[in-house]
Enzyme design. Structure first.
Site, PDB file in Angstrom:
ATOM      1  CG  ASP A  95       4.348  12.873   4.043  1.00  0.00           C
ATOM      2  OD1 ASP A  95       4.302  12.653   5.273  1.00  0.00           O
ATOM      3  OD2 ASP A  95       5.195  13.607   3.521  1.00  0.00           O
ATOM      4  CE  LYS A 141       5.165   5.493   6.650  1.00  0.00           C
ATOM      5  NZ  LYS A 141       4.945   6.932   6.874  1.00  0.00           N
ATOM      6  CD  GLU A 152      -2.258  -1.495   2.808  1.00  0.00           C
ATOM      7  OE1 GLU A 152      -2.331  -0.533   3.586  1.00  0.00           O
ATOM      8  OE2 GLU A 152      -2.584  -2.654   3.111  1.00  0.00           O
ATOM      9  CE  LYS A 204       9.345   7.395   5.458  1.00  0.00           C
ATOM     10  NZ  LYS A 204       9.691   7.818   6.768  1.00  0.00           N
ATOM     11  CB  CYS A 238      30.230  29.465 -27.288  1.00  0.00           C
ATOM     12  SG  CYS A 238      29.850  27.705 -27.114  1.00  0.00           S
ATOM     13  CE1 TYR A 282      -2.990   3.175   8.595  1.00  0.00           C
ATOM     14  CE2 TYR A 282      -3.249   4.997   7.054  1.00  0.00           C
ATOM     15  CZ  TYR A 282      -2.871   4.511   8.302  1.00  0.00           C
ATOM     16  OH  TYR A 282      -2.381   5.380   9.243  1.00  0.00           O
ATOM     17  CB  CYS A 292      30.151  24.428 -36.456  1.00  0.00           C
ATOM     18  SG  CYS A 292      29.742  24.223 -38.191  1.00  0.00           S
ATOM     19  CB  CYS A 318      26.486  28.880 -28.883  1.00  0.00           C
ATOM     20  SG  CYS A 318      27.703  28.457 -30.146  1.00  0.00           S
ATOM     21  CB  CYS A 323      32.487  26.511 -30.464  1.00  0.00           C
ATOM     22  SG  CYS A 323      31.138  27.695 -30.544  1.00  0.00           S
TER      23      CYS A 323
END
Ligand code: ZN
Length: 663
Positions: free
Chosen positions: A113, A111, A109, A309, A403, A221, A425, A420, A406
């Site tokens: 929170d 869990k 099942e 967990k 860049c 549950y 290239c 760029c 390059c």
């Protein structure tokens, strides 16, 4: 009059159940309001008719002045945690040893929170509700719990114990949480840090009217105290919860043995972000109540259950540097180099900062302690700096002007976004384009991830897509990181990727703005690459979701002679594009009412294709085995679903019978 009051209460409860528990409303809001108003009026004129389980009593008149305490009839236990698969394997081994059995059946099942709660029903009527507290004594929050429409004030049917405690979790649905925080912010109030805090804060209200205005929900549950014996299997008890009108998670499933449990865990872990409530792990419980009793409890924890967990998704670490990366489209992205930290089960060393505007806005500096987050499979990102830990040593970074890959001068495309202009290239852009081309949703070439692409580009072996199909075994062997097996595997994978579909290939080409969904739509509409290449802008724009810019991008791509030559080379090197299955509207309703699950691998179909075909005949397709599932379609190497299905008496269908079915 009395019988009308009874009728109204029954109808309103049924509608609440349909709307809030089954998520399947049966009447319009207006019709519901009319029923409610009628009941309210009769009760106002005849106060003697009011009973505690009347739907009008969900919100009681006055706010309480303080919380009373309530003793649980049976202790509320808390679960031991497993943090790794090994922890669970050890747990399973202890159980098998203890019970002297070979394999254990578990109820798995999610869990939630949220806030643990115990609901006490006497003769089917909700008498009170309490928080966990110290496990023995909790806080009385009955007035608030009653306002939750998913909590039945009266259990359905009559097949329930006279006196029973139901255990569950009150949560704040995810999709409501952000909305709710926005309202708080706009009212100048402090937002909640997470959905669990919001649920806890909402339950701790003295005035039930405040709680009633918040969208809290319940998921049950387990049983605490019960005056009568219930079913012999925990999963059957949860099924009786459903009969009594109590909400139960639809993700619950049964798994037999360790590997099947791990399948469930991994599956849920993947789905985590799509589940409507926050979950922080999976709970495994021995399904047999007799075995649960035999194994017993230690102090405050049962020995028959464990919470596995999920790994943490947010952690603190330090920014060692801020670098700039060039992606496949040429966009320059600032990246935080981090001191390594465990996050979501993996070590994280880099996190994206998206763009310079973001860096300025969040004021992230080199040396800062930062909060890093990972949601699902997405790239980790820096959430915020911890200002309290900042000193004069931490410094800001400036935007780059050339860049980093390059050395071309960068151009500013929009505010704070740099690009760029060098295209393929630029080594970084070439690498990005090749990684994208080889990625799973594109050409799906296994063994061609970022590091391999990087080596092959740096060695000059890949300068364009078609070079992939010219790679040679002997040359690969000479490269660092390649052995006989890995080289052979890569070439194998390249070879088998040549048989592909039109949408995959279109997506792989990396045409600007053409994502997976657009690629699918284009493939559905044009059915062949040739037809798409010849399409003019008007034709392209006639497709749903293709606007003028996208149409222009596509047309421009297929006018470019270099692109056309490249596509031709790829085809000459053996690319085979199969024709897409056309999206056809409903064909028949012959499978209406049947719910299918698909498991295993199929040679000739993708799972999505099978799913679509089933839906075209009126069937529903589910992700996991549950009591609603009627059929399981099994390919090769099926997983634990086959076992589960067999156990539940689900009809098992192989590929041949499937083809027969949809003919
Ligand atoms: Zn560049």
């Amino acid at each position: 009059m009395n019988s009308r009051v009874d009728d109204l209460r029954r109808l309103i409860s049924q509608h609440d159940h349909a709307y809030y528990v089954l998520d399947d409303p049966k009447v319009s809001d207006a019709a519901y309001d009319a029923l409610f108003k009628e009941l309210l009026e009769i009760e106002e004129e005849n106060p003697g008719l009011i009973t505690p389980d009347s739907p009008t009593q969900r919100v009681c008149g006055k706010a309480i002045t303080s919380f009373k305490t309530i003793e649980h009839k049976k202790q509320m236990l808390s679960l031991q945690n497993a943090f790794t698969e090994q922890d669970f394997i050890a747990f399973d081994a202890r159980i098998r040893e203890n019970l002297q059995i070979d394999v254990v059946e578990y109820s798995c099942e999610p869990k939630l929170d949220g806030v643990a709660i115990s609901l006490h029903y006497k003769n089917g009527i909700l008498s009170h509700a309490a928080t966990r507290g110290d496990g023995l004594v909790g806080e009385d929050v009955t007035h608030n719990i009653k306002t939750l429409k998913s909590v039945p004030l009266k259990l359905l049917g009559n097949n329930y114990p006279k006196d029973i405690e139901i255990r569950g979790e009150v949560y704040f649905p995810k999709h409501q949480f952000n909305k709710f925080n926005k309202v708080l912010l706009s009212d100048g109030r402090k937002p909640f840090a997470n959905a669990r805090n919001a649920a806890a804060g909402s339950l701790r209200q003295l005035d039930a009217k405040v709680t009633a205005a918040r969208p809290l929900a319940l998921c049950c549950y387990a049983v605490g105290y019960s005056s009568a014996d219930l079913a012999e299997l925990h999963s059957d008890i949860l099924d009786s919860f459903i009969d009594w009108g109590l909400p139960v998670s639809r993700y619950n499933s049964i798994a037999i043995g360790v590997s099947s449990v791990m399948d469930y865990y991994n599956n849920m872990s993947r789905q985590r972000d799509t589940i409507p409530y926050e979950i922080d792990g999976i709970v495994y419980k021995i399904n047999s109540i007799a075995m649960q009793n035999e194994v017993g409890s230690i102090a405050r924890s049962p020995r028959w259950a464990i919470a596995h967990k999920f790994p943490a998704k947010q952690e603190h670490t330090t920014v060692a540097a801020i670098d700039f990366q060039v992606g496949r489209t040429g966009q320059v992205t600032p990246v935080a180099r981090l001191d390594p930290v465990m996050l979501g089960g993996a070590i994280v060393r880099n996190a994206t900062l998206h763009n310079m505007a973001e860096v300025w806005r969040k004021d992230i500096r080199v040396g800062d302690t930062v909060l890093v987050r990972r949601a699902g499979d997405v790239i980790p990102e820096v959430v915020s700096s911890v200002i309290t830990k900042r000193t004069d040593l931490m410094h800001k970074v400036a935007s780059p002007s050339i860049c980093p890959s390059c050395d071309r001068r960068l151009v500013e495309v929009s505010d704070e976004t740099l690009r760029c202009p060098a295209g393929l290239c630029c080594p970084s852009q070439l690498k990005g384009a090749l990684e994208h081309y080889a990625s799973k949703p594109a050409m799906h070439i296994e063994g061609m991830g970022p590091s391999t692409v990087s080596i092959l580009v740096d060695e000059g072996m890949l300068n364009c897509f078609s070079d992939i199909y010219k790679l040679e075994y002997e040359k690969l062997l000479k490269l660092e990181g390649f052995a006989e097996l890995s080289a052979a595997k890569l070439l194998d994978s390249i070879n088998s990727s040549k048989k592909t579909t039109l949408d995959r290939f279109l997506y792989a080409l990396g045409i600007a703005e053409v994502g997976k969904v657009t690629a699918k739509e284009l493939a559905q509409s044009f059915t062949s690459l040739g037809a798409l290449m010849l399409a003019d802008i008007a034709e392209l724009e006639s497709i749903a979701n293709v606007g003028p810019i996208l149409a222009r991008n596509i047309a421009d791509f297929f006018i470019d002679l270099d692109n056309l030559a490249e596509i031709k080379s790829i085809q000459d090197l053996g690319l085979v594009i199969s024709r897409p299955i056309l999206k056809i509207d409903m064909i028949s309703q012959i499978l209406e009412g049947r719910v299918f699950v698909i498991t295993g691998k199929f040679e000739d179909y993708s799972r999505d294709e099978i799913k679509m075909q089933l839906q075209q005949h009126g069937a529903k397709v589910a992700g996991s085995i549950s009591s609603k599932v009627t059929d399981l379609i099994v390919g090769s190497n099926p997983g634990s679903k086959l076992e589960q299905a067999a156990k539940r008496g689900v009809r098992i269908i192989d590929l041949e019978s499937y083809e027969e079915l949809i003919k």
